[in-house]
Write a protein that holds these residues in place. Structure first.
Motif, PDB file in Angstrom:
ATOM      1  N   SER A 142      40.538  47.388  50.680  1.00  0.00           N
ATOM      2  CA  SER A 142      41.882  47.955  50.768  1.00  0.00           C
ATOM      3  C   SER A 142      42.081  48.741  52.061  1.00  0.00           C
ATOM      4  N   VAL A 143      41.212  48.533  53.039  1.00  0.00           N
ATOM      5  CA  VAL A 143      41.323  49.273  54.292  1.00  0.00           C
ATOM      6  C   VAL A 143      42.639  48.970  54.992  1.00  0.00           C
ATOM      7  N   THR A 144      43.084  47.700  54.951  1.00  0.00           N
ATOM      8  CA  THR A 144      44.334  47.300  55.575  1.00  0.00           C
ATOM      9  C   THR A 144      45.155  46.463  54.607  1.00  0.00           C
ATOM     10  N   ALA A 145      46.455  46.329  54.913  1.00  0.00           N
ATOM     11  CA  ALA A 145      47.308  45.452  54.120  1.00  0.00           C
ATOM     12  C   ALA A 145      46.850  44.004  54.235  1.00  0.00           C
ATOM     13  N   LEU A 146      46.335  43.628  55.416  1.00  0.00           N
ATOM     14  CA  LEU A 146      45.836  42.268  55.606  1.00  0.00           C
ATOM     15  C   LEU A 146      44.664  41.982  54.673  1.00  0.00           C
ATOM     16  N   ALA A 147      43.771  42.956  54.498  1.00  0.00           N
ATOM     17  CA  ALA A 147      42.632  42.758  53.596  1.00  0.00           C
ATOM     18  C   ALA A 147      43.116  42.527  52.168  1.00  0.00           C
ATOM     19  N   GLU A 148      44.150  43.228  51.748  1.00  0.00           N
ATOM     20  CA  GLU A 148      44.678  43.024  50.396  1.00  0.00           C
ATOM     21  C   GLU A 148      45.317  41.640  50.260  1.00  0.00           C
ATOM     22  N   ARG A 149      46.020  41.195  51.300  1.00  0.00           N
ATOM     23  CA  ARG A 149      46.604  39.844  51.251  1.00  0.00           C
ATOM     24  C   ARG A 149      45.513  38.786  51.169  1.00  0.00           C
ATOM     25  N   LYS A 150      44.429  38.981  51.931  1.00  0.00           N
ATOM     26  CA  LYS A 150      43.314  38.041  51.844  1.00  0.00           C
ATOM     27  C   LYS A 150      42.743  37.998  50.439  1.00  0.00           C
ATOM     28  N   GLY A 151      42.681  39.170  49.797  1.00  0.00           N
ATOM     29  CA  GLY A 151      42.172  39.224  48.430  1.00  0.00           C
ATOM     30  C   GLY A 151      43.003  38.394  47.480  1.00  0.00           C
ATOM     31  N   ARG A 152      44.320  38.508  47.561  1.00  0.00           N
ATOM     32  CA  ARG A 152      45.186  37.718  46.676  1.00  0.00           C
ATOM     33  C   ARG A 152      45.038  36.227  46.957  1.00  0.00           C
ATOM     34  N   THR A 153      44.881  35.880  48.233  1.00  0.00           N
ATOM     35  CA  THR A 153      44.703  34.468  48.592  1.00  0.00           C
ATOM     36  C   THR A 153      43.423  33.902  47.973  1.00  0.00           C
ATOM     37  N   ILE A 154      42.341  34.664  48.039  1.00  0.00           N
ATOM     38  CA  ILE A 154      41.068  34.185  47.477  1.00  0.00           C
ATOM     39  C   ILE A 154      41.174  34.029  45.966  1.00  0.00           C
ATOM     40  N   LEU A 155      41.813  34.963  45.284  1.00  0.00           N
ATOM     41  CA  LEU A 155      41.970  34.848  43.835  1.00  0.00           C
ATOM     42  C   LEU A 155      42.751  33.596  43.468  1.00  0.00           C
ATOM     43  N   ARG A 156      43.823  33.306  44.206  1.00  0.00           N
ATOM     44  CA  ARG A 156      44.582  32.084  43.927  1.00  0.00           C
ATOM     45  C   ARG A 156      43.746  30.840  44.220  1.00  0.00           C
ATOM     46  N   PHE A 195      40.523  30.572  43.848  1.00  0.00           N
ATOM     47  CA  PHE A 195      39.614  30.379  42.715  1.00  0.00           C
ATOM     48  C   PHE A 195      40.229  29.420  41.699  1.00  0.00           C
ATOM     49  N   SER A 196      41.498  29.655  41.370  1.00  0.00           N
ATOM     50  CA  SER A 196      42.159  28.835  40.345  1.00  0.00           C
ATOM     51  C   SER A 196      42.511  27.451  40.860  1.00  0.00           C
ATOM     52  N   ARG A 197      42.881  27.344  42.126  1.00  0.00           N
ATOM     53  CA  ARG A 197      43.181  26.011  42.661  1.00  0.00           C
ATOM     54  C   ARG A 197      41.951  25.123  42.634  1.00  0.00           C
ATOM     55  N   ARG A 198      40.802  25.692  42.943  1.00  0.00           N
ATOM     56  CA  ARG A 198      39.594  24.888  43.017  1.00  0.00           C
ATOM     57  C   ARG A 198      38.955  24.671  41.646  1.00  0.00           C
ATOM     58  N   SER A 199      39.248  25.539  40.696  1.00  0.00           N
ATOM     59  CA  SER A 199      38.706  25.394  39.346  1.00  0.00           C
ATOM     60  C   SER A 199      39.776  25.880  38.365  1.00  0.00           C
ATOM     61  N   PRO A 200      40.730  25.006  38.004  1.00  0.00           N
ATOM     62  CA  PRO A 200      41.946  25.436  37.299  1.00  0.00           C
ATOM     63  C   PRO A 200      41.726  26.155  35.971  1.00  0.00           C
ATOM     64  N   GLU A 201      40.619  25.932  35.316  1.00  0.00           N
ATOM     65  CA  GLU A 201      40.410  26.558  34.003  1.00  0.00           C
ATOM     66  C   GLU A 201      39.679  27.904  34.098  1.00  0.00           C
ATOM     67  N   CYS A 202      39.378  28.353  35.296  1.00  0.00           N
ATOM     68  CA  CYS A 202      38.536  29.547  35.410  1.00  0.00           C
ATOM     69  C   CYS A 202      39.321  30.818  35.114  1.00  0.00           C
ATOM     70  N   ARG A 203      38.590  31.859  34.773  1.00  0.00           N
ATOM     71  CA  ARG A 203      39.144  33.206  34.656  1.00  0.00           C
ATOM     72  C   ARG A 203      38.776  33.976  35.930  1.00  0.00           C
ATOM     73  N   ARG A 204      39.527  35.063  36.187  1.00  0.00           N
ATOM     74  CA  ARG A 204      39.347  35.757  37.458  1.00  0.00           C
ATOM     75  C   ARG A 204      39.242  37.268  37.242  1.00  0.00           C
ATOM     76  N   ILE A 205      38.318  37.874  38.018  1.00  0.00           N
ATOM     77  CA  ILE A 205      38.134  39.330  37.977  1.00  0.00           C
ATOM     78  C   ILE A 205      38.244  39.868  39.398  1.00  0.00           C
ATOM     79  N   LEU A 206      39.073  40.879  39.568  1.00  0.00           N
ATOM     80  CA  LEU A 206      39.186  41.600  40.827  1.00  0.00           C
ATOM     81  C   LEU A 206      38.529  42.962  40.663  1.00  0.00           C
ATOM     82  N   CYS A 207      37.673  43.346  41.616  1.00  0.00           N
ATOM     83  CA  CYS A 207      37.042  44.657  41.543  1.00  0.00           C
ATOM     84  C   CYS A 207      36.981  45.275  42.932  1.00  0.00           C
ATOM     85  N   SER A 208      36.471  46.467  43.017  1.00  0.00           N
ATOM     86  CA  SER A 208      36.302  47.259  44.230  1.00  0.00           C
ATOM     87  C   SER A 208      37.628  47.875  44.684  1.00  0.00           C
ATOM     88  N   CYS A 209      37.792  48.146  45.983  1.00  0.00           N
ATOM     89  CA  CYS A 209      38.816  49.106  46.430  1.00  0.00           C
ATOM     90  C   CYS A 209      40.243  48.642  46.218  1.00  0.00           C
TER      91      CYS A 209
END
Length: 448
Positions: free
Chosen positions: A54-68, A70-84
């Protein structure tokens, strides 16, 4: 009739940001392995976990992109976000569709149990957090790294939290107050990593110099000396060390530990005193220069000092930015990490007037270009000299095989021949590629 044996659950884990996140991600992966899970990098996976920044807004945007992703590459998966970034979301607890669970800081050790409950379909609150505000936390998150999964060098977290509260930094608000790991747990973890073949230990933390709660860095120095007495430890280095705790006595303790590597990453942030004062860094340029002078006196002029620069901050006009460039060159840094200022809601600097984003990006490019020059200048002192490399990457499918790794002074070196990750080899530096060392290996193409 053959009984079908169910496959173990599969988890993929990614980490953004600091070395502390890298440690925590690898430690969590080893904890999942001990519970019978598979830790994978290719789909399909049942669960995707992101250690966010969460150091920058860009880092947070990258986080949301990676979470999405996860689901595109494995549609049935569950997702956990942790850390800052997760902890930042916990301040508002608004709906967050990109993750099934949002897990705050200091309770990441609970994630394997939460993950198993999630896959069983048990009802769970989306937001999982430690009671109280981060400023009241005094507990340690008992993650434990039993084996290396992704790195040849071993990151070992020994400290968490920060109470310095620089005016631009959100991390002090998200990681909690400083807390140190028990020495016996650190020694046990290092010993286990070394027995598994790890040759280099990188001590990490959010405010590493505050380890042990003492002033002047002496508790951290004593820890380094104790780690140096563990059989099999070949190298010890720090992730990032704030200047506040660096004293001659501390530096001498490090210098007297043969395994300690002569490289420090010490964030400067700005080379202008007025900007540093607005940042609430607690030192001026002359203070910082004095620290570097002491370090070079004790470690020698070959000492590599890298740093962070934050450009485009409030109060940084053209003359103060030019002073920063001049200061950075005069202080003789090697590698620079340059970031344009990203205002973080909840910090004093969020609403302060500042240069335009375009100006900040332009300054970041100029500072980055200077950084390339400075790194090449520092690397040039090694031409014609023999360096030792801890191998991190062995030969691939290149026409001429080579291996690469870092020297004790934290320069990337590439040597011809073959070697396995974790081995130490030597070679003569014959050429530079920017700030990288290209070496002639010993013993007919294979270093000894």
């Amino acid at each position: 009739m053959n009984e079908i044996v169910p496959r173990p659950p599969r988890v993929t884990i990614q980490a953004l940001g600091c070395r502390t996140n890298q440690y925590e991600a690898e430690a969590l992966g080893s904890m999942f392995l001990e519970r019978g899970w598979e830790v994978v990098s290719e789909p399909p996976w049942d669960l995707g976990i992101l250690f966010s920044c969460s150091v920058t807004a860009l880092a947070e945007r990258k986080g949301r992109t990676i979470l999405r992703r996860f689901s595109r590459r494995s549609p049935e998966c569950r997702r956990i976000l942790c850390s800052c970034y997760a902890q930042n979301l916990l301040r508002r607890k608004e709906p967050f569709p990109e993750a099934d669970l949002v897990v705050g800081n200091r309770i990441k050790y609970r994630i394997p149990l939460l993950a198993e409950a999630l896959l069983r379909g048990e009802p769970l609150e989306q937001y999982q957090e430690l009671p109280g505000s981060p400023g009241t936390w005094n507990s340690w998150d008992p993650l434990f790294l039993s084996r290396l999964l992704w790195h040849t060098r071993g990151f070992v977290k020994i400290q968490d939290g920060c109470s310095h509260f620089c005016s631009y930094c959100i991390i002090s608000h998200l990681r909690g107050k400083p807390v140190s790991r028990r020495e016996e747990d650190i020694v046990e973890e290092v010993s286990r990593l070394v027995r598994g073949g790890c040759g280099e230990i990188i001590l990490t933390g959010i405010h590493l110099g505050s380890y042990g709660g003492g002033s002047g860095g002496e508790p951290l120095g004593r820890l380094v000396q104790k780690i140096g007495r563990i059989a099999g430890v070949r190298r010890i280095r720090f992730g990032s060390l704030e200047p506040f705790s660096i004293t001659p006595d501390f530096l001498t303790m490090l210098r007297e530990t043969p395994q300690f590597c002569p490289h420090f990453h010490i964030p400067l942030q700005s080379g202008d005193d007025q900007v540093l004062q607005k940042m609430r860094r607690g030192y001026g340029v002359r203070d910082f220069a004095h620290i570097l002078s002491q370090a070079r006196r004790i470690f020698g002029e070959d000492l590599h000092v890298s740093t962070d620069l934050l450009v485009g901050f409030s109060g940084e006009d053209v003359p103060s930015f030019e002073r920063t460039l001049k200061t950075v060159e005069e202080l003789g840094f090697g590698k620079l990490h340059v970031f344009p200022f990203s205002p973080r809601e909840g910090t004093p600097a969020f609403s302060w007037p500042r240069p335009s984003p375009q100006e900040a990006e332009d300054r970041a490019r100029r500072a980055g270009a200077l950084g390339e020059i400075l790194l090449a200048r520092y690397a040039s002192r090694w031409l014609g000299r023999t360096v030792t490399v801890l191998v991190e990457k062995g030969p691939g499918r290149e026409e001429v095989p080579f291996f690469q790794g870092h020297t004790p002074h934290f320069l990337l070196a590439r040597l011809s021949g073959s070697a396995r990750p974790g081995e130490e080899r030597t070679g003569m530096v014959t050429t530079l590629s920017g700030g990288d060392l290209l070496c002639t290996s010993h013993n007919r193409g294979v270093c000894e």
